[in-house]
Motif scaffolding. Structure first.
Motif, mmCIF file in Angstrom:
data_model
loop_
_atom_site.group_PDB
_atom_site.id
_atom_site.type_symbol
_atom_site.label_atom_id
_atom_site.label_comp_id
_atom_site.label_asym_id
_atom_site.label_seq_id
_atom_site.Cartn_x
_atom_site.Cartn_y
_atom_site.Cartn_z
ATOM 1 N N ASN A 1 20.944 -112.362 11.800
ATOM 2 C CA ASN A 1 21.135 -113.687 12.396
ATOM 3 C C ASN A 1 22.567 -113.924 12.865
ATOM 4 O OD1 ASN A 1 18.449 -114.444 11.860
ATOM 5 N ND2 ASN A 1 18.971 -115.095 9.779
ATOM 6 N N ILE A 2 23.389 -112.895 12.827
ATOM 7 C CA ILE A 2 24.795 -113.052 13.209
ATOM 8 C C ILE A 2 24.902 -113.507 14.661
ATOM 9 C CG2 ILE A 2 27.008 -111.882 13.549
ATOM 10 C CD1 ILE A 2 26.266 -112.235 10.611
ATOM 11 N N GLN A 3 25.604 -114.612 14.857
ATOM 12 C CA GLN A 3 25.840 -115.155 16.201
ATOM 13 C C GLN A 3 27.297 -115.014 16.627
ATOM 14 O OE1 GLN A 3 24.405 -119.197 16.461
ATOM 15 N NE2 GLN A 3 22.483 -118.703 15.413
ATOM 16 N N ASN A 4 28.199 -115.097 15.638
ATOM 17 C CA ASN A 4 29.628 -115.064 15.923
ATOM 18 C C ASN A 4 30.323 -114.069 15.009
ATOM 19 O OD1 ASN A 4 29.565 -117.353 17.830
ATOM 20 N ND2 ASN A 4 29.068 -118.541 15.999
ATOM 21 N N MET A 5 31.250 -113.330 15.591
ATOM 22 C CA MET A 5 31.960 -112.306 14.833
ATOM 23 C C MET A 5 33.460 -112.479 14.998
ATOM 24 S SD MET A 5 31.944 -108.178 15.227
ATOM 25 C CE MET A 5 30.171 -108.117 15.053
ATOM 26 N N LEU A 6 34.177 -112.252 13.906
ATOM 27 C CA LEU A 6 35.636 -112.193 13.942
ATOM 28 C C LEU A 6 36.043 -110.776 13.566
ATOM 29 C CD1 LEU A 6 38.424 -113.531 14.166
ATOM 30 C CD2 LEU A 6 38.232 -114.142 11.758
ATOM 31 N N PHE A 7 36.683 -110.087 14.507
ATOM 32 C CA PHE A 7 37.156 -108.735 14.233
ATOM 33 C C PHE A 7 38.654 -108.775 13.985
ATOM 34 C CE2 PHE A 7 38.885 -104.621 15.869
ATOM 35 C CZ PHE A 7 38.424 -103.837 14.812
ATOM 36 N N VAL A 8 39.053 -108.397 12.772
ATOM 37 C CA VAL A 8 40.470 -108.366 12.418
ATOM 38 C C VAL A 8 41.063 -107.059 12.921
ATOM 39 C CG1 VAL A 8 42.146 -108.397 10.544
ATOM 40 C CG2 VAL A 8 40.115 -109.858 10.419
ATOM 41 N N SER A 9 41.889 -107.184 13.939
ATOM 42 C CA SER A 9 42.524 -106.029 14.566
ATOM 43 C C SER A 9 44.023 -106.045 14.238
ATOM 44 C CB SER A 9 42.265 -106.059 16.077
ATOM 45 O OG SER A 9 42.732 -104.888 16.706
ATOM 46 N N SER A 10 44.815 -105.396 15.057
ATOM 47 C CA SER A 10 46.238 -105.249 14.773
ATOM 48 C C SER A 10 47.039 -105.266 16.066
ATOM 49 C CB SER A 10 46.478 -103.927 14.034
ATOM 50 O OG SER A 10 47.855 -103.581 14.025
ATOM 51 N N THR A 11 48.283 -105.729 15.975
ATOM 52 C CA THR A 11 49.161 -105.698 17.139
ATOM 53 C C THR A 11 49.626 -104.278 17.452
ATOM 54 O OG1 THR A 11 51.059 -106.246 15.723
ATOM 55 C CG2 THR A 11 49.960 -108.067 16.854
ATOM 56 N N SER A 12 49.161 -103.308 16.667
ATOM 57 C CA SER A 12 49.455 -101.902 16.981
ATOM 58 C C SER A 12 48.697 -101.438 18.223
ATOM 59 C CB SER A 12 49.106 -100.995 15.796
ATOM 60 O OG SER A 12 47.717 -101.014 15.537
ATOM 61 N N VAL A 13 47.839 -102.285 18.799
ATOM 62 C CA VAL A 13 47.190 -101.943 20.068
ATOM 63 C C VAL A 13 48.208 -101.995 21.217
ATOM 64 C CG1 VAL A 13 44.912 -102.720 19.330
ATOM 65 C CG2 VAL A 13 46.423 -104.311 20.547
ATOM 66 N N PHE A 14 49.419 -102.498 20.928
ATOM 67 C CA PHE A 14 50.487 -102.544 21.920
ATOM 68 C C PHE A 14 51.578 -101.538 21.548
ATOM 69 C CE2 PHE A 14 48.728 -106.877 21.718
ATOM 70 C CZ PHE A 14 48.250 -106.987 23.016
ATOM 71 N N ALA A 15 52.021 -100.759 22.521
ATOM 72 C CA ALA A 15 53.042 -99.747 22.286
ATOM 73 C C ALA A 15 54.420 -100.399 22.116
ATOM 74 C CB ALA A 15 53.077 -98.764 23.454
ATOM 75 N N ASP A 16 55.284 -99.738 21.349
ATOM 76 C CA ASP A 16 56.678 -100.143 21.252
ATOM 77 C C ASP A 16 57.429 -99.555 22.446
ATOM 78 O OD1 ASP A 16 56.355 -101.492 18.833
ATOM 79 O OD2 ASP A 16 56.664 -99.676 17.656
ATOM 80 N N LEU A 17 58.217 -100.399 23.122
ATOM 81 C CA LEU A 17 58.916 -99.969 24.328
ATOM 82 C C LEU A 17 60.375 -100.411 24.299
ATOM 83 C CD1 LEU A 17 56.214 -101.018 26.971
ATOM 84 C CD2 LEU A 17 56.634 -98.699 26.110
ATOM 85 N N GLU A 18 61.206 -99.744 25.069
ATOM 86 C CA GLU A 18 62.581 -100.192 25.239
ATOM 87 C C GLU A 18 62.578 -101.557 25.926
ATOM 88 O OE1 GLU A 18 65.050 -97.345 27.207
ATOM 89 O OE2 GLU A 18 64.267 -95.647 26.063
ATOM 90 N N GLY A 19 63.527 -102.377 25.564
ATOM 91 C CA GLY A 19 63.596 -103.707 26.167
ATOM 92 C C GLY A 19 62.799 -104.758 25.433
ATOM 93 N N PHE A 20 61.974 -104.331 24.461
ATOM 94 C CA PHE A 20 61.231 -105.234 23.589
ATOM 95 C C PHE A 20 60.440 -106.286 24.377
ATOM 96 C CE2 PHE A 20 65.405 -104.664 21.119
ATOM 97 C CZ PHE A 20 65.047 -103.379 20.726
ATOM 98 N N PRO A 21 59.389 -105.861 25.100
ATOM 99 C CA PRO A 21 58.618 -106.806 25.921
ATOM 100 C C PRO A 21 57.948 -107.887 25.083
ATOM 101 C CG PRO A 21 57.445 -104.724 25.669
ATOM 102 C CD PRO A 21 58.820 -104.505 25.135
ATOM 103 N N LEU A 22 57.788 -109.064 25.701
ATOM 104 C CA LEU A 22 57.081 -110.167 25.065
ATOM 105 C C LEU A 22 55.585 -109.944 25.249
ATOM 106 C CD1 LEU A 22 57.392 -112.975 23.671
ATOM 107 C CD2 LEU A 22 57.226 -113.977 25.960
ATOM 108 N N ILE A 23 54.854 -109.915 24.137
ATOM 109 C CA ILE A 23 53.429 -109.601 24.154
ATOM 110 C C ILE A 23 52.604 -110.865 23.939
ATOM 111 C CG2 ILE A 23 51.592 -108.253 23.079
ATOM 112 C CD1 ILE A 23 53.713 -106.535 24.457
ATOM 113 N N SER A 24 51.768 -111.190 24.918
ATOM 114 C CA SER A 24 50.845 -112.315 24.784
ATOM 115 C C SER A 24 49.412 -111.790 24.866
ATOM 116 C CB SER A 24 51.085 -113.337 25.910
ATOM 117 O OG SER A 24 50.584 -112.845 27.138
ATOM 118 N N GLU A 25 48.457 -112.708 24.796
ATOM 119 C CA GLU A 25 47.050 -112.305 24.901
ATOM 120 C C GLU A 25 46.712 -111.807 26.304
ATOM 121 O OE1 GLU A 25 47.329 -114.804 21.304
ATOM 122 O OE2 GLU A 25 48.175 -114.896 23.322
ATOM 123 N N GLU A 26 47.573 -112.103 27.277
ATOM 124 C CA GLU A 26 47.359 -111.624 28.644
ATOM 125 C C GLU A 26 47.850 -110.194 28.833
ATOM 126 O OE1 GLU A 26 45.670 -113.566 30.762
ATOM 127 O OE2 GLU A 26 45.549 -114.976 29.089
#
Length: 272
Positions: free
Chosen positions: A103-128
């Motif tokens: 009966n699951i209708q809604n799911m919350l998946f706990v992920s990680s900000t490790s989906v974004f690479a570390d880069l020089e200049g330290f970019p600002l990471i948003s949901e976009e």
């Protein structure tokens, strides 16, 4: 809406989350892979099931665990640090048919900000920002996020936490005494356990499904300065850093959490 929630993974985050939700009047079904933890979890008022995800399909009482819940929270680490050969994507893909039958209708998946690479200049990471991880774990998390978000049988919200800290857990304990640590100038991205729980409760309360949230405390001190200070507070030996190599990193922007969910962070970055 059903007041029953299934939480896949009742460990460091999942267990206090479950007890907090029980305090709000929810009935909680929780999973554990360990038989010897069942009684401890049951004693907290959680309806517990022994379930393990396998690359060929889940093992254990998965149908009973999902039965009659409309919300599923997936809160299990990929386990790739200990075993790089694990196919986390296959584990989640082969869990989906069981979710479809429930009966699951809604799911919350706990992920990680490790989906974004570390880069020089330290970019600002948003949901976009498009995920661009180069690590195996990060790449697999990206695939799982997409797999769940693209599914039409349920709505999935992805919640990407920065580094976790809280009672008896702080990255400084792992960094202490280490030498030649990379990226000393990089910004710190951390979030306290209490805020992890607070953000999850806000998502459930506001029914914020089919969305993506990046969650990190809004302050981002320099890595070397911050961890040296924390080690001093904890009476640990200070780490040694590599200041010769250019630092790479990122800044996780949690403005969406604060504005969309109307969430105010409870904890800072101090361990005191």
């Amino acid at each position: 809406m059903s007041k029953q929630i299934s939480i896949l993974g009742t460990g460091w985050l999942g267990l206090p989350l479950a007890t907090s939700l029980i305090g709000l009047g929810y009935t909680i079904k929780g999973s554990t892979t360990s038989e010897n933890k069942i009684k401890t979890i049951e004693d907290l008022g959680i309806d517990v099931y022994q379930v393990a995800l396998n690359e060929e399909g889940p093992i254990g009482h998965i149908n009973s665990f999902l039965n009659e819940s409309e919300i599923l929270i997936i809160n299990i680490p990929p386990g790739l640090r200990r075993n790089p050969e694990v196919n986390f994507v296959a584990k989640i893909r082969n869990l989906i048919p069981y979710i479809e039958k429930s009966n699951i209708q809604n799911m919350l998946f706990v992920s990680s900000t490790s989906v974004f690479a570390d880069l020089e200049g330290f970019p600002l990471i948003s949901e976009e920002t498009l995920p661009n991880a180069t690590s195996n774990a990060g790449k697999q998390l990206i695939k799982v996020e997409q797999l769940l978000q693209n599914h039409t049988s349920f709505k999935t919200t992805v919640l990407r936490f920065a580094g976790l800290f809280g009672p008896n857990r702080h990255p400084a304990n792992m960094l202490s005494r280490r030498t030649n640590i990379k990226n000393p100038k990089a910004p710190v991205n951390l979030i306290h356990l209490d805020d992890c729980i607070g953000v999850i409760k806000k998502i459930i309360e506001t029914e914020s499904w089919s969305q993506v949230f990046n969650a990190s405390y809004p302050d981002h001190p320099e890595k070397a300065e911050y961890y040296s200070s924390i080690c001093e507070q904890l009476d640990l030996s200070k780490p040694d850093y590599d200041f010769e190599t250019v630092s790479k990193g990122k800044v996780i922007d949690s403005q969406n959490v604060q504005e969309t969910l109307k969430y105010t962070f409870l904890k800072g970055l101090s361990v005191i």
